[in-house]
Every structure is written in structure tokens, then in C-alpha cells.
Design a protein around this motif. Structure first.
Motif, PDB file in Angstrom:
ATOM      1  N   LEU A 162       0.822  -1.210   0.000  1.00  0.00           N
ATOM      2  CA  LEU A 162       0.000   0.000   0.000  1.00  0.00           C
ATOM      3  C   LEU A 162       0.854   1.258   0.000  1.00  0.00           C
ATOM      4  O   LEU A 162       0.448   2.288  -0.542  1.00  0.00           O
ATOM      5  CB  LEU A 162      -0.952   0.002   1.202  1.00  0.00           C
ATOM      6  CG  LEU A 162      -2.050  -1.063   1.207  1.00  0.00           C
ATOM      7  CD1 LEU A 162      -3.083  -0.755   2.277  1.00  0.00           C
ATOM      8  CD2 LEU A 162      -2.709  -1.213  -0.154  1.00  0.00           C
ATOM      9  N   HIS A 163       2.049   1.188   0.603  1.00  0.00           N
ATOM     10  CA  HIS A 163       2.941   2.348   0.576  1.00  0.00           C
ATOM     11  C   HIS A 163       3.393   2.641  -0.852  1.00  0.00           C
ATOM     12  O   HIS A 163       3.399   3.801  -1.296  1.00  0.00           O
ATOM     13  CB  HIS A 163       4.166   2.099   1.463  1.00  0.00           C
ATOM     14  CG  HIS A 163       3.837   2.044   2.926  1.00  0.00           C
ATOM     15  ND1 HIS A 163       4.790   1.860   3.899  1.00  0.00           N
ATOM     16  CD2 HIS A 163       2.657   2.147   3.577  1.00  0.00           C
ATOM     17  CE1 HIS A 163       4.212   1.856   5.088  1.00  0.00           C
ATOM     18  NE2 HIS A 163       2.908   2.020   4.914  1.00  0.00           N
ATOM     19  N   ALA A 164       3.777   1.596  -1.585  1.00  0.00           N
ATOM     20  CA  ALA A 164       4.212   1.788  -2.966  1.00  0.00           C
ATOM     21  C   ALA A 164       3.068   2.320  -3.816  1.00  0.00           C
ATOM     22  O   ALA A 164       3.251   3.212  -4.656  1.00  0.00           O
ATOM     23  CB  ALA A 164       4.726   0.468  -3.537  1.00  0.00           C
ATOM     24  N   LEU A 165       1.867   1.792  -3.597  1.00  0.00           N
ATOM     25  CA  LEU A 165       0.719   2.229  -4.372  1.00  0.00           C
ATOM     26  C   LEU A 165       0.342   3.669  -4.040  1.00  0.00           C
ATOM     27  O   LEU A 165      -0.006   4.457  -4.929  1.00  0.00           O
ATOM     28  CB  LEU A 165      -0.467   1.300  -4.113  1.00  0.00           C
ATOM     29  CG  LEU A 165      -1.726   1.539  -4.940  1.00  0.00           C
ATOM     30  CD1 LEU A 165      -1.418   1.605  -6.424  1.00  0.00           C
ATOM     31  CD2 LEU A 165      -2.747   0.437  -4.654  1.00  0.00           C
ATOM     32  N   THR A 166       0.430   4.020  -2.764  1.00  0.00           N
ATOM     33  CA  THR A 166       0.157   5.404  -2.363  1.00  0.00           C
ATOM     34  C   THR A 166       1.128   6.358  -3.050  1.00  0.00           C
ATOM     35  O   THR A 166       0.735   7.413  -3.567  1.00  0.00           O
ATOM     36  CB  THR A 166       0.265   5.559  -0.837  1.00  0.00           C
ATOM     37  OG1 THR A 166      -0.701   4.702  -0.206  1.00  0.00           O
ATOM     38  CG2 THR A 166       0.020   6.992  -0.404  1.00  0.00           C
ATOM     39  N   ASP A 167       2.407   5.997  -3.070  1.00  0.00           N
ATOM     40  CA  ASP A 167       3.402   6.844  -3.733  1.00  0.00           C
ATOM     41  C   ASP A 167       3.158   6.938  -5.232  1.00  0.00           C
ATOM     42  O   ASP A 167       3.397   7.985  -5.843  1.00  0.00           O
ATOM     43  CB  ASP A 167       4.809   6.313  -3.461  1.00  0.00           C
ATOM     44  CG  ASP A 167       5.460   6.999  -2.263  1.00  0.00           C
ATOM     45  OD1 ASP A 167       4.889   7.978  -1.756  1.00  0.00           O
ATOM     46  OD2 ASP A 167       6.543   6.549  -1.847  1.00  0.00           O
ATOM     47  N   ALA A 168       2.693   5.848  -5.849  1.00  0.00           N
ATOM     48  CA  ALA A 168       2.404   5.883  -7.276  1.00  0.00           C
ATOM     49  C   ALA A 168       1.296   6.893  -7.576  1.00  0.00           C
ATOM     50  O   ALA A 168       1.383   7.680  -8.525  1.00  0.00           O
ATOM     51  CB  ALA A 168       2.004   4.496  -7.773  1.00  0.00           C
ATOM     52  N   ASP A 177       5.502  12.650  -1.896  1.00  0.00           N
ATOM     53  CA  ASP A 177       5.482  11.229  -1.564  1.00  0.00           C
ATOM     54  C   ASP A 177       4.805  11.015  -0.218  1.00  0.00           C
ATOM     55  O   ASP A 177       4.392  11.967   0.450  1.00  0.00           O
ATOM     56  CB  ASP A 177       6.896  10.630  -1.579  1.00  0.00           C
ATOM     57  CG  ASP A 177       7.833  11.325  -0.599  1.00  0.00           C
ATOM     58  OD1 ASP A 177       7.387  11.721   0.507  1.00  0.00           O
ATOM     59  OD2 ASP A 177       9.021  11.474  -0.919  1.00  0.00           O
ATOM     60  N   ILE A 178       4.731   9.769   0.174  1.00  0.00           N
ATOM     61  CA  ILE A 178       3.993   9.414   1.381  1.00  0.00           C
ATOM     62  C   ILE A 178       4.575  10.071   2.630  1.00  0.00           C
ATOM     63  O   ILE A 178       3.859  10.431   3.566  1.00  0.00           O
ATOM     64  CB  ILE A 178       3.938   7.877   1.529  1.00  0.00           C
ATOM     65  CG1 ILE A 178       2.877   7.457   2.543  1.00  0.00           C
ATOM     66  CG2 ILE A 178       5.296   7.299   1.864  1.00  0.00           C
ATOM     67  CD1 ILE A 178       2.620   5.958   2.522  1.00  0.00           C
ATOM     68  N   PRO A 183       4.598  11.997   7.792  1.00  0.00           N
ATOM     69  CA  PRO A 183       6.009  11.872   8.198  1.00  0.00           C
ATOM     70  C   PRO A 183       6.193  10.867   9.337  1.00  0.00           C
ATOM     71  O   PRO A 183       5.388  10.838  10.291  1.00  0.00           O
ATOM     72  CB  PRO A 183       6.370  13.288   8.639  1.00  0.00           C
ATOM     73  CG  PRO A 183       5.063  13.963   8.937  1.00  0.00           C
ATOM     74  CD  PRO A 183       4.069  13.352   8.011  1.00  0.00           C
ATOM     75  N   PRO A 184       7.222  10.032   9.263  1.00  0.00           N
ATOM     76  CA  PRO A 184       7.474   9.046  10.317  1.00  0.00           C
ATOM     77  C   PRO A 184       7.814   9.673  11.663  1.00  0.00           C
ATOM     78  O   PRO A 184       7.780   8.995  12.689  1.00  0.00           O
ATOM     79  CB  PRO A 184       8.643   8.222   9.753  1.00  0.00           C
ATOM     80  CG  PRO A 184       9.271   9.089   8.721  1.00  0.00           C
ATOM     81  CD  PRO A 184       8.189   9.914   8.142  1.00  0.00           C
ATOM     82  N   SER A 185       8.138  10.961  11.653  1.00  0.00           N
ATOM     83  CA  SER A 185       8.426  11.648  12.910  1.00  0.00           C
ATOM     84  C   SER A 185       7.156  12.008  13.686  1.00  0.00           C
ATOM     85  O   SER A 185       7.230  12.428  14.846  1.00  0.00           O
ATOM     86  CB  SER A 185       9.222  12.928  12.623  1.00  0.00           C
ATOM     87  OG  SER A 185       8.498  13.778  11.735  1.00  0.00           O
ATOM     88  N   PHE A 197      -3.467   5.905   4.424  1.00  0.00           N
ATOM     89  CA  PHE A 197      -2.582   6.599   3.489  1.00  0.00           C
ATOM     90  C   PHE A 197      -3.123   6.508   2.064  1.00  0.00           C
ATOM     91  O   PHE A 197      -3.155   7.498   1.326  1.00  0.00           O
ATOM     92  CB  PHE A 197      -1.168   6.003   3.538  1.00  0.00           C
ATOM     93  CG  PHE A 197      -0.575   5.927   4.918  1.00  0.00           C
ATOM     94  CD1 PHE A 197      -1.008   6.754   5.945  1.00  0.00           C
ATOM     95  CD2 PHE A 197       0.433   5.017   5.198  1.00  0.00           C
ATOM     96  CE1 PHE A 197      -0.452   6.688   7.217  1.00  0.00           C
ATOM     97  CE2 PHE A 197       1.007   4.939   6.456  1.00  0.00           C
ATOM     98  CZ  PHE A 197       0.559   5.772   7.465  1.00  0.00           C
ATOM     99  N   LEU A 198      -3.533   5.299   1.688  1.00  0.00           N
ATOM    100  CA  LEU A 198      -4.045   5.099   0.334  1.00  0.00           C
ATOM    101  C   LEU A 198      -5.346   5.867   0.120  1.00  0.00           C
ATOM    102  O   LEU A 198      -5.543   6.494  -0.932  1.00  0.00           O
ATOM    103  CB  LEU A 198      -4.253   3.608   0.075  1.00  0.00           C
ATOM    104  CG  LEU A 198      -4.648   3.218  -1.346  1.00  0.00           C
ATOM    105  CD1 LEU A 198      -3.586   3.656  -2.345  1.00  0.00           C
ATOM    106  CD2 LEU A 198      -4.880   1.712  -1.440  1.00  0.00           C
ATOM    107  N   ALA A 199      -6.219   5.844   1.106  1.00  0.00           N
ATOM    108  CA  ALA A 199      -7.484   6.571   0.997  1.00  0.00           C
ATOM    109  C   ALA A 199      -7.240   8.071   0.874  1.00  0.00           C
ATOM    110  O   ALA A 199      -7.935   8.773   0.128  1.00  0.00           O
ATOM    111  CB  ALA A 199      -8.371   6.276   2.205  1.00  0.00           C
ATOM    112  N   HIS A 200      -6.226   8.583   1.606  1.00  0.00           N
ATOM    113  CA  HIS A 200      -5.884  10.003   1.525  1.00  0.00           C
ATOM    114  C   HIS A 200      -5.427  10.373   0.119  1.00  0.00           C
ATOM    115  O   HIS A 200      -5.852  11.403  -0.437  1.00  0.00           O
ATOM    116  CB  HIS A 200      -4.780  10.315   2.536  1.00  0.00           C
ATOM    117  CG  HIS A 200      -4.216  11.697   2.417  1.00  0.00           C
ATOM    118  ND1 HIS A 200      -4.895  12.821   2.849  1.00  0.00           N
ATOM    119  CD2 HIS A 200      -3.026  12.146   1.908  1.00  0.00           C
ATOM    120  CE1 HIS A 200      -4.160  13.898   2.618  1.00  0.00           C
ATOM    121  NE2 HIS A 200      -3.024  13.517   2.039  1.00  0.00           N
TER     122      HIS A 200
END
Length: 279
Positions: A162-168, A177-178, A183-185, A197-200
Motif C-alpha cells: 500500500l505504501h508503494a501504491l500510495t506513492d504511485a 510522496d507518502i 512523516p514518520p516523525s 494513506f491510500l485513501a488520503h
């Protein structure tokens, strides 16, 4: 540029005819020309029409007419076939912008006639993500929890698919990008489901007047086996993005023991999506 009222007029015309086509009276003056391209006699345009499309027939009528066609030359259109079979073809009022796309200049004209607010372009985005394997008892892949001897390490649920798809998707609409959006912070996203993330990303597409056409995702790993879970993964992605299942592809491959995925150190995912957007 086909309008609904033209379709209704064609169907209504079949009440007392075997076929119908939209037509326009010839407006231009007509001249015959000789071999040297010199103007000859004037051609009377009274009763002359420009035949347009679409043409309408009952299925049984057009099938029977084609079955009976015996002339050596191919017909120029379906109306000619029906007429040759003894059918009457009714002319209904055509429209000037209901023209055929035959020559390059026809396509140029069509482009000019499309209102700028309705013009669309297709954009393509690509995404790639990697996560490391650590001890665990399940892993999230493409929105599906898969039982496994390890899990993926990440700030969220580490769903690389889903992370790769979100970035696409974000890439296709040029929205970073995601990490820019989540942010991971930020502790709000610690352990978060990647569905969010994908829904956003999907909401951003819709806000720009876009529509996702299709997505294609590949998981790169030695383990776990993806095929038993692929149908569920496709369905989950389709549900999040509001897509028909036929527009969602999930595949898996190995690297034949090569690289970090081949050594079972981690899992990689790559995704491609196409999006239709206002021009």
C-alpha cells in the motif's frame, strides 16, 4: 459529440422504416472538376444529404441484409446494405458537429470543439517501497493480514504494497510522496493502518477532478506466498479506491535468491497507476 436527442430520433424513425441515419442537407455549392482540376458544370444540390453516423437498425434487419449481400464490392455503410436488401432508410436531422473522425484534420477539429473544462489527460505514477523483516507472527500486505513467521518493520503497519501504491498515486498527481503527507516523525501515524494513506491519496485525486483508471502492484519477496491471498488483496485495494476489481492487479515475484529480498532480509514492492485528470 453525439447527443441523446439524435439517438431518440433514430429509434423513433424505426417505427415505419427498416433503418435510420442522421443526415445534413448539402450546404456547399457543388462543382464537377475535370482531369486538370478545372471547374465544370454546377451540380444541383437539391435533395442531396451528407450521411452521418450512428445509423440505427433492428438486429434482425441488419443481420438478414448482411447475410443476403452479394455484390462484389464492400458496402460503404450499413444503410447501403439494408437498402440493397429492400429496406427503407429514414433520414433524420443530423448535427454539424456530429462529424466523422477520418483524417488528421478531423481530430484537430474535434480537439478544438471540446470545451477546455472537459478536456482530460492521462497521467502515470510509479511507487516503490522497502521494509525489513523482523520477528513476528503476521505481516500486512496490500491491506490484508497474512500469517507469517516474521513481520515488516516500519513506523506504521509497514504495508509495503500500500505504501508503494500510495506513492504511485501521489506521483501521478505531483503531490510529493507518502513521507510528505505522513512523516514518520509524527507519532499520530505510529502503527497506523496504511489503508488511511491510500485513501488520503485517493481523496487528493478526487479533489483535483481526477479518476484512477487502474493500478498494478508487484510484491518482491521469497516469503510469504502471495498467491493464496492475492484475491483478498485485490479486493481490499478495489474497496479503498472505489475501483472495479478488473482495474486492480496484484502480482508477486522473487529475485531467485539474489539481493536483500533473495536473502530474506526484507520485502520490496513496486506499483504503477494511471489516472485521468482535467487537462
Amino acid at each position: 459529440f453525439l447527443k441523446a436527442h439524435t439517438i431518440h430520433a433514430l429509434l423513433d424513425a424505426l417505427a415505419d422504416a427498416e433503418g435510420a441515419l442522421p443526415a445534413l442537407p448539402v450546404a456547399d455549392s457543388l462543382r464537377r472538376g475535370d482531369a486538370d482540376k478545372l471547374m465544370g458544370e454546377v451540380v444541383d444540390r437539391e435533395g442531396l444529404y451528407r450521411a452521418q453516423t450512428p445509423q440505427a437498425f433492428r438486429p434482425s434487419t441488419i443481420r438478414a441484409a448482411y447475410a443476403a449481400w452479394s455484390q462484389p464490392d464492400a458496402p460503404t455503410d450499413e444503410a447501403s446494405v439494408v437498402q440493397a436488401h429492400g429496406g427503407r432508410v429514414r433520414l433524420v436531422a443530423g448535427e454539424a458537429d456530429l462529424f466523422k473522425l477520418t483524417y488528421p484534420e478531423d481530430f484537430a477539429m474535434a480537439e478544438r470543439l471540446i470545451p477546455s473544462s472537459e478536456r482530460r489527460v492521462t497521467r502515470v505514477g510509479m511507487g516503490y517501497d522497502v521494509h525489513r523483516w523482523v520477528e513476528g507472527d503476521s505481516v500486512w500486505l496490500c491491506g490484508v493480514e497474512v500469517p507469517h513467521t516474521h513481520t515488516l518493520l516500519g513506523h506504521s503497519d509497514a504495508d509495503a504494497g500500500l505504501h508503494a501504491l500510495t506513492d504511485a498515486i501521489l506521483g501521478a498527481i505531483a503531490e510529493g510522496d507518502i513521507g510528505d503527507h505522513f512523516p514518520p516523525s509524527d507519532d499520530r501515524w505510529k502503527g497506523a493502518s496504511s489503508d488511511v494513506f491510500l485513501a488520503h491519496a485517493h481523496e487528493l485525486v478526487k479533489a483535483k477532478g481526477g479518476q484512477i483508471i487502474n493500478v498494478d502492484l508487484t510484491l518482491i519477496c521469497e516469503q510469504p506466498k502471495v498467491k493464496p491471498h492475492r484475491a483478498a488483496m485485490r479486493q481490499r485495494i478495489a474497496d479503498i479506491l472505489g475501483l472495479d476489481l478488473s482495474a486492480v492487479s496484484v502480482k508477486a515475484t522473487t529475485t531467485e535468491g539474489l539481493g536483500f529480498t533473495g536473502r530474506n532480509e526484507g520485502l520490496a514492492a513496486q506499483a504503477v497507476c494511471s489516472i485521468e485528470m482535467p487537462a
